[in-house]
Every structure is written in C-alpha cells, then in structure tokens.
Design a protein around this motif. Structure first.
Motif, PDB file in Angstrom:
ATOM      1  N   PHE A  23      -2.192  47.944 -34.952  1.00  0.00           N
ATOM      2  CA  PHE A  23      -3.348  48.483 -34.252  1.00  0.00           C
ATOM      3  C   PHE A  23      -4.642  47.732 -34.544  1.00  0.00           C
ATOM      4  O   PHE A  23      -5.703  48.153 -34.126  1.00  0.00           O
ATOM      5  CB  PHE A  23      -3.501  49.971 -34.578  1.00  0.00           C
ATOM      6  CG  PHE A  23      -2.288  50.759 -34.166  1.00  0.00           C
ATOM      7  CD1 PHE A  23      -2.005  50.984 -32.831  1.00  0.00           C
ATOM      8  CD2 PHE A  23      -1.406  51.246 -35.119  1.00  0.00           C
ATOM      9  CE1 PHE A  23      -0.880  51.684 -32.449  1.00  0.00           C
ATOM     10  CE2 PHE A  23      -0.277  51.964 -34.743  1.00  0.00           C
ATOM     11  CZ  PHE A  23      -0.009  52.179 -33.410  1.00  0.00           C
ATOM     12  N   ASN A  95       7.732  52.406 -24.490  1.00  0.00           N
ATOM     13  CA  ASN A  95       6.292  52.186 -24.557  1.00  0.00           C
ATOM     14  C   ASN A  95       5.637  53.246 -25.440  1.00  0.00           C
ATOM     15  O   ASN A  95       4.481  53.584 -25.282  1.00  0.00           O
ATOM     16  CB  ASN A  95       5.658  52.165 -23.162  1.00  0.00           C
ATOM     17  CG  ASN A  95       5.834  53.489 -22.433  1.00  0.00           C
ATOM     18  OD1 ASN A  95       6.478  54.412 -22.925  1.00  0.00           O
ATOM     19  ND2 ASN A  95       5.261  53.573 -21.254  1.00  0.00           N
ATOM     20  N   TYR A  96       6.409  53.763 -26.387  1.00  0.00           N
ATOM     21  CA  TYR A  96       5.962  54.807 -27.295  1.00  0.00           C
ATOM     22  C   TYR A  96       6.786  54.746 -28.567  1.00  0.00           C
ATOM     23  O   TYR A  96       7.797  54.062 -28.648  1.00  0.00           O
ATOM     24  CB  TYR A  96       6.118  56.191 -26.648  1.00  0.00           C
ATOM     25  CG  TYR A  96       7.572  56.541 -26.386  1.00  0.00           C
ATOM     26  CD1 TYR A  96       8.332  57.222 -27.343  1.00  0.00           C
ATOM     27  CD2 TYR A  96       8.199  56.154 -25.208  1.00  0.00           C
ATOM     28  CE1 TYR A  96       9.681  57.508 -27.117  1.00  0.00           C
ATOM     29  CE2 TYR A  96       9.535  56.443 -24.982  1.00  0.00           C
ATOM     30  CZ  TYR A  96      10.263  57.121 -25.941  1.00  0.00           C
ATOM     31  OH  TYR A  96      11.586  57.396 -25.722  1.00  0.00           O
ATOM     32  N   LYS A 105       3.515  58.759 -30.132  1.00  0.00           N
ATOM     33  CA  LYS A 105       2.368  57.855 -29.985  1.00  0.00           C
ATOM     34  C   LYS A 105       2.647  56.930 -28.813  1.00  0.00           C
ATOM     35  O   LYS A 105       3.637  56.212 -28.800  1.00  0.00           O
ATOM     36  CB  LYS A 105       2.185  57.044 -31.271  1.00  0.00           C
ATOM     37  CG  LYS A 105       1.161  55.953 -31.183  1.00  0.00           C
ATOM     38  CD  LYS A 105      -0.177  56.431 -31.624  1.00  0.00           C
ATOM     39  CE  LYS A 105      -1.155  55.254 -31.657  1.00  0.00           C
ATOM     40  NZ  LYS A 105      -2.442  55.606 -31.196  1.00  0.00           N
ATOM     41  N   TYR A 107       1.800  53.665 -26.499  1.00  0.00           N
ATOM     42  CA  TYR A 107       1.325  52.334 -26.832  1.00  0.00           C
ATOM     43  C   TYR A 107       0.621  51.658 -25.661  1.00  0.00           C
ATOM     44  O   TYR A 107       0.939  51.912 -24.504  1.00  0.00           O
ATOM     45  CB  TYR A 107       2.488  51.434 -27.277  1.00  0.00           C
ATOM     46  CG  TYR A 107       3.154  51.915 -28.539  1.00  0.00           C
ATOM     47  CD1 TYR A 107       2.423  52.441 -29.600  1.00  0.00           C
ATOM     48  CD2 TYR A 107       4.529  51.836 -28.685  1.00  0.00           C
ATOM     49  CE1 TYR A 107       3.034  52.866 -30.757  1.00  0.00           C
ATOM     50  CE2 TYR A 107       5.154  52.259 -29.845  1.00  0.00           C
ATOM     51  CZ  TYR A 107       4.400  52.775 -30.871  1.00  0.00           C
ATOM     52  OH  TYR A 107       5.009  53.198 -32.026  1.00  0.00           O
ATOM     53  N   THR A 108      -0.292  50.771 -26.005  1.00  0.00           N
ATOM     54  CA  THR A 108      -0.921  49.913 -25.007  1.00  0.00           C
ATOM     55  C   THR A 108       0.099  48.854 -24.596  1.00  0.00           C
ATOM     56  O   THR A 108       1.180  48.756 -25.182  1.00  0.00           O
ATOM     57  CB  THR A 108      -2.170  49.214 -25.585  1.00  0.00           C
ATOM     58  OG1 THR A 108      -1.760  48.333 -26.641  1.00  0.00           O
ATOM     59  CG2 THR A 108      -3.187  50.224 -26.104  1.00  0.00           C
ATOM     60  N   GLN A 111       1.407  46.577 -27.555  1.00  0.00           N
ATOM     61  CA  GLN A 111       1.971  47.179 -28.765  1.00  0.00           C
ATOM     62  C   GLN A 111       3.488  47.344 -28.803  1.00  0.00           C
ATOM     63  O   GLN A 111       4.060  47.253 -29.895  1.00  0.00           O
ATOM     64  CB  GLN A 111       1.268  48.502 -29.053  1.00  0.00           C
ATOM     65  CG  GLN A 111      -0.166  48.284 -29.461  1.00  0.00           C
ATOM     66  CD  GLN A 111      -0.993  49.537 -29.481  1.00  0.00           C
ATOM     67  OE1 GLN A 111      -0.656  50.542 -28.847  1.00  0.00           O
ATOM     68  NE2 GLN A 111      -2.093  49.495 -30.203  1.00  0.00           N
ATOM     69  N   PRO A 112       4.196  47.571 -27.697  1.00  0.00           N
ATOM     70  CA  PRO A 112       5.658  47.697 -27.823  1.00  0.00           C
ATOM     71  C   PRO A 112       6.324  46.462 -28.435  1.00  0.00           C
ATOM     72  O   PRO A 112       7.198  46.595 -29.293  1.00  0.00           O
ATOM     73  CB  PRO A 112       6.129  47.948 -26.389  1.00  0.00           C
ATOM     74  CG  PRO A 112       4.968  48.623 -25.731  1.00  0.00           C
ATOM     75  CD  PRO A 112       3.757  47.943 -26.331  1.00  0.00           C
ATOM     76  N   MET A 115       5.432  46.513 -32.213  1.00  0.00           N
ATOM     77  CA  MET A 115       6.153  47.573 -32.927  1.00  0.00           C
ATOM     78  C   MET A 115       7.640  47.254 -33.002  1.00  0.00           C
ATOM     79  O   MET A 115       8.268  47.485 -34.038  1.00  0.00           O
ATOM     80  CB  MET A 115       5.954  48.927 -32.255  1.00  0.00           C
ATOM     81  CG  MET A 115       4.711  49.634 -32.664  1.00  0.00           C
ATOM     82  SD  MET A 115       4.756  50.113 -34.409  1.00  0.00           S
ATOM     83  CE  MET A 115       3.305  51.134 -34.461  1.00  0.00           C
TER      84      MET A 115
END
Length: 162
Positions: A23, A95-96, A105, A107-108, A111-112, A115
């Motif tokens: 993040f 996407n979470y 959560k 994600y933008t 971010q996937p 992560m």
C-alpha cells in the motif's frame, strides 16, 4: 557520505531492491508490475525478482492469507501441514483479499499483482523451509507434507474479477 562527496562521486538512489508494503511506494513494485499478472504466482522470471522480500505485513489474495503473527507456532515441525498454495492465476482471478478475521479488502488496479506476488512467494518460501526441516528431521512415514493449511475453513471462491 563525505568521502564520496570529496571525490566528486555521484549517487543514485536505488528504490527497486526491496518489496514490502503493497500500500505504499516506491519500493520495487514497478519491477513486480512489469511481469504479467498471470505469472505472479507461477512462472515468475528469476531475473525480475526483487533482491529482498521484506516480510513485515499481512498479505492476502482472495482467501489466501499469510501473516507471520498468525502462522501456527509449530509450522516448522513434523506434524504440521504445509500451507495451501494460491492458484497460479490468483492475480487475475481476485481483486480483493479476505483476512483471517473475515474482513474483506478491495484492491486498486495495481494491488492484485503485488498481493499475489507477496502471498505466493512467501507461502512458497515458508513451505520450502518446512519441507527442508521435514526431510532432514522427520520420519518419512509420518511427516506431514499435505498442503492443506489455510486461515479459512472454507476456501471456495466468493466472487472473482469480471
């Protein structure tokens, strides 16, 4: 430093050696994002690996979750199962992330991949350490090599990326 200044040596600040916090930036996330999302969990090119993966956060993609403070204390043992590896397409599929406490959560767009990279590579590294221990210290007939350890009782997908 003073010696470098005295000699007139120019400095370049390197910011791509380490990844840690998904993040924040800048870290080495551009290097990770330069690899196709489909390769974040399997087939990641060695030459694009960051030099350091700093394991200081919690990471999650879909229901795959890893946090060093939540990892069972006997993970490196003969009896404990190995962690279940996320699917190869986790960065595309989700996407979470869902934490061990059930909190979701979103994600933008970036971010996937990040992560998935952290979750998959940390789970793989932890499993490699546990396998090494089992191979060298456990009875092969009773050592637990099952890849069934997760932080959620039900690992079925809730939703996926459309």
């Amino acid at each position: 430093n003073i010696a470098a200044a005295h000699l007139g040596l120019r400095h370049t600040i390197g910011q791509s050696f380490m990844v840690s916090d998904v993040f924040t930036g800048p870290e080495g996330w551009e290097l990770v994002r330069s690899v196709e999302p489909e390769l974040q969990c399997e087939g990641y090119p060695f030459e694009k690996l960051p030099h350091v993966i700093h394991y200081c956060q919690r990471y999650m993609i879909g229901k795959w979750f890893i946090n060093k403070y939540k990892l069972r204390k006997d993970f490196i043992s003969c009896e404990a199962p190995l962690l279940m590896q996320p699917p190869a397409d986790a960065a595309v599929r989700y996407n979470y992330g869902i934490a061990a406490d059930g909190k979701r959560k979103e994600y933008t767009k970036k971010q996937p991949s990040q992560m998935a990279f952290m979750t998959c590579h940390l789970i793989r590294a932890l499993n490699q350490a546990a396998v090494y221990y089992k191979d060298h210290h456990c009875d092969p007939k009773t050592a637990n090599y099952d890849r069934t350890y997760t932080f959620h009782k039900d690992m079925s997908d809730e939703t996926t990326v459309n």
